[in-house]
Write a protein that holds these residues in place. Structure first.
Motif, PDB file in Angstrom:
ATOM      1  N   ARG A 151       0.828  -1.211   0.000  1.00 54.27           N
ATOM      2  CA  ARG A 151       0.000   0.000   0.000  1.00 54.27           C
ATOM      3  C   ARG A 151       0.864   1.264   0.000  1.00 54.27           C
ATOM      4  N   PRO A 152       0.390   2.346  -0.607  1.00 55.55           N
ATOM      5  CA  PRO A 152       1.118   3.621  -0.578  1.00 55.55           C
ATOM      6  C   PRO A 152       1.374   4.119   0.847  1.00 55.55           C
ATOM      7  N   LEU A 153       0.497   3.748   1.778  1.00 49.91           N
ATOM      8  CA  LEU A 153       0.673   4.160   3.168  1.00 49.91           C
ATOM      9  C   LEU A 153       1.990   3.633   3.738  1.00 49.91           C
ATOM     10  N   ALA A 154       2.448   2.475   3.270  1.00 48.29           N
ATOM     11  CA  ALA A 154       3.704   1.904   3.759  1.00 48.29           C
ATOM     12  C   ALA A 154       4.896   2.789   3.382  1.00 48.29           C
ATOM     13  N   LYS A 155       4.882   3.324   2.179  1.00 51.29           N
ATOM     14  CA  LYS A 155       5.960   4.236   1.765  1.00 51.29           C
ATOM     15  C   LYS A 155       5.922   5.520   2.576  1.00 51.29           C
ATOM     16  N   LEU A 156       4.728   6.052   2.785  1.00 47.90           N
ATOM     17  CA  LEU A 156       4.591   7.240   3.622  1.00 47.90           C
ATOM     18  C   LEU A 156       5.105   6.960   5.024  1.00 47.90           C
ATOM     19  N   HIS A 157       4.751   5.793   5.541  1.00 58.68           N
ATOM     20  CA  HIS A 157       5.218   5.387   6.872  1.00 58.68           C
ATOM     21  C   HIS A 157       6.740   5.338   6.922  1.00 58.68           C
ATOM     22  N   PHE A 158       7.342   4.766   5.902  1.00 57.78           N
ATOM     23  CA  PHE A 158       8.804   4.693   5.869  1.00 57.78           C
ATOM     24  C   PHE A 158       9.427   6.088   5.923  1.00 57.78           C
ATOM     25  N   TRP A 159       8.935   7.012   5.112  1.00 52.60           N
ATOM     26  CA  TRP A 159       9.549   8.337   5.053  1.00 52.60           C
ATOM     27  C   TRP A 159       9.320   9.134   6.330  1.00 52.60           C
ATOM     28  N   ILE A 160       8.175   8.980   6.950  1.00 53.75           N
ATOM     29  CA  ILE A 160       7.930   9.667   8.223  1.00 53.75           C
ATOM     30  C   ILE A 160       8.816   9.077   9.316  1.00 53.75           C
ATOM     31  N   ALA A 161       8.915   7.753   9.362  1.00 55.18           N
ATOM     32  CA  ALA A 161       9.776   7.095  10.357  1.00 55.18           C
ATOM     33  C   ALA A 161      11.245   7.469  10.150  1.00 55.18           C
ATOM     34  N   THR A 162      11.674   7.537   8.899  1.00 50.36           N
ATOM     35  CA  THR A 162      13.049   7.924   8.592  1.00 50.36           C
ATOM     36  C   THR A 162      13.320   9.357   9.039  1.00 50.36           C
ATOM     37  N   ALA A 163      12.397  10.247   8.736  1.00 49.44           N
ATOM     38  CA  ALA A 163      12.561  11.647   9.159  1.00 49.44           C
ATOM     39  C   ALA A 163      12.626  11.737  10.681  1.00 49.44           C
ATOM     40  N   ALA A 164      11.841  10.928  11.365  1.00 46.94           N
ATOM     41  CA  ALA A 164      11.872  10.933  12.831  1.00 46.94           C
ATOM     42  C   ALA A 164      13.262  10.553  13.344  1.00 46.94           C
ATOM     43  N   VAL A 165      13.848   9.506  12.787  1.00 42.69           N
ATOM     44  CA  VAL A 165      15.188   9.069  13.210  1.00 42.69           C
ATOM     45  C   VAL A 165      16.228  10.144  12.897  1.00 42.69           C
ATOM     46  N   VAL A 166      16.164  10.663  11.681  1.00 44.45           N
ATOM     47  CA  VAL A 166      17.160  11.639  11.229  1.00 44.45           C
ATOM     48  C   VAL A 166      17.095  12.936  12.031  1.00 44.45           C
ATOM     49  N   LEU A 167      15.910  13.322  12.479  1.00 41.20           N
ATOM     50  CA  LEU A 167      15.771  14.572  13.222  1.00 41.20           C
ATOM     51  C   LEU A 167      15.864  14.398  14.738  1.00 41.20           C
ATOM     52  N   LEU A 168      15.370  13.281  15.256  1.00 43.96           N
ATOM     53  CA  LEU A 168      15.271  13.135  16.707  1.00 43.96           C
ATOM     54  C   LEU A 168      16.619  13.014  17.406  1.00 43.96           C
ATOM     55  N   ALA A 169      17.471  12.110  16.960  1.00 46.53           N
ATOM     56  CA  ALA A 169      18.758  11.921  17.649  1.00 46.53           C
ATOM     57  C   ALA A 169      19.618  13.188  17.613  1.00 46.53           C
ATOM     58  N   PRO A 170      19.829  13.810  16.452  1.00 43.53           N
ATOM     59  CA  PRO A 170      20.579  15.072  16.455  1.00 43.53           C
ATOM     60  C   PRO A 170      19.851  16.167  17.233  1.00 43.53           C
ATOM     61  N   GLY A 171      18.527  16.154  17.171  1.00 43.73           N
ATOM     62  CA  GLY A 171      17.758  17.143  17.911  1.00 43.73           C
ATOM     63  C   GLY A 171      17.967  17.025  19.413  1.00 43.73           C
ATOM     64  N   ILE A 172      18.091  15.814  19.905  1.00 44.27           N
ATOM     65  CA  ILE A 172      18.361  15.614  21.328  1.00 44.27           C
ATOM     66  C   ILE A 172      19.762  16.107  21.671  1.00 44.27           C
ATOM     67  N   VAL A 173      20.726  15.854  20.791  1.00 46.50           N
ATOM     68  CA  VAL A 173      22.085  16.379  21.003  1.00 46.50           C
ATOM     69  C   VAL A 173      22.035  17.904  21.107  1.00 46.50           C
ATOM     70  N   ILE A 174      21.333  18.535  20.192  1.00 45.48           N
ATOM     71  CA  ILE A 174      21.230  19.995  20.194  1.00 45.48           C
ATOM     72  C   ILE A 174      20.549  20.482  21.474  1.00 45.48           C
ATOM     73  N   ALA A 175      19.511  19.784  21.906  1.00 47.00           N
ATOM     74  CA  ALA A 175      18.809  20.175  23.134  1.00 47.00           C
ATOM     75  C   ALA A 175      19.699  20.004  24.367  1.00 47.00           C
ATOM     76  N   ILE A 176      20.425  18.893  24.434  1.00 44.77           N
ATOM     77  CA  ILE A 176      21.298  18.640  25.583  1.00 44.77           C
ATOM     78  C   ILE A 176      22.393  19.699  25.681  1.00 44.77           C
ATOM     79  N   THR A 177      22.856  20.160  24.543  1.00 44.41           N
ATOM     80  CA  THR A 177      23.928  21.162  24.523  1.00 44.41           C
ATOM     81  C   THR A 177      23.379  22.593  24.541  1.00 44.41           C
ATOM     82  N   ASP A 178      22.126  22.729  24.947  1.00 42.29           N
ATOM     83  CA  ASP A 178      21.475  24.039  25.137  1.00 42.29           C
ATOM     84  C   ASP A 178      21.483  24.925  23.902  1.00 42.29           C
ATOM     85  N   ARG A 179      21.259  24.308  22.732  1.00 41.80           N
ATOM     86  CA  ARG A 179      21.195  25.090  21.501  1.00 41.80           C
ATOM     87  C   ARG A 179      19.801  25.071  20.885  1.00 41.80           C
ATOM     88  N   GLY A 180      18.817  24.665  21.659  1.00 38.98           N
ATOM     89  CA  GLY A 180      17.436  24.673  21.181  1.00 38.98           C
ATOM     90  C   GLY A 180      16.803  23.300  21.192  1.00 38.98           C
TER      91      GLY A 180
END
Length: 134
Positions: free
Chosen positions: A65-94
Motif C-alpha cells: 500500500r502507498p501508506l507503507a511508503k509514507l510510513h517509511f519516510w515519516i519514520a526515517t525523518a523521525a530518526v534523522v531529526l530526533l537523535a541530532p535534535g536531542i544532542v542539540i537540546a542537551i547542549t542548550d542550543r534549542g
C-alpha cells in the motif's frame, strides 16, 4: 513487496551500526553526556525500524500500500531529526529539532497502529463476508 521491508531493515542496521560506534566512543572517552540521544538512536532507529520492517515482511498486503511508503519516510525523518535534535537540546542550543522529531516518531507509530488494525498481521487474506473482502 520486498522493497519496504528491505528499506526499514537496512535503515535499522545503519542506525544500529552508528549507535554501536557512538556507544564505543562514549565509553572510550568516559563522557556519557549524550547518552539520551544515543539511546533514542538505538530505540527509534534500530528497534522500531526493525519491528516495522519485520511487520511489513510478514504482511505483504500492507507493504504493497502507498501508506507503507509514507510510513517509511515519516519514520526515517523521525530518526534523522530526533537523535541530532536531542544532542542539540542537551547542549542548550534549542529544542525545536527534537520536538519535530518526537512528533514525527509519534505520527509514525500512529500510522503503524492504524496499519496493523487495517491489515492485520501475516500474509492471510481476510475472509469474505457477503461477497465483500474485509
Amino acid at each position: 513487496m520486498k522493497e519496504i521491508p528491505t528499506r526499514f531493515l537496512a535503515l535499522a542496521a545503519v542506525a544500529a551500526l552508528f549507535g554501536m560506534i557512538w556507544g564505543i566512543q562514549m565509553s572510550a572517552s568516559h563522557d556519557y553526556t549524550l547518552s539520551p540521544a544515543h539511546g533514542h538512536l538505538n530505540l527509534i532507529g534500530f528497534v522500531t525500524m526493525s519491528i516495522f520492517g519485520t511487520y511489513y515482511a510478514l504482511t505483504p498486503r500492507a507493504a504493497d500500500r502507498p501508506l507503507a511508503k509514507l510510513h517509511f519516510w515519516i519514520a526515517t525523518a523521525a530518526v534523522v531529526l530526533l537523535a541530532p535534535g536531542i544532542v542539540i537540546a542537551i547542549t542548550d542550543r534549542g529544542e525545536l529539532l527534537a520536538q519535530i522529531g518526537s512528533l514525527l516518531a509519534i505520527l509514525s507509530m500512529a500510522l503503524f497502529a492504524f496499519t496493523i488494525v487495517r491489515y492485520g498481521v501475516g500474509p492471510f487474506v481476510a475472509a469474505k463476508t457477503d461477497g465483500q473482502e474485509n
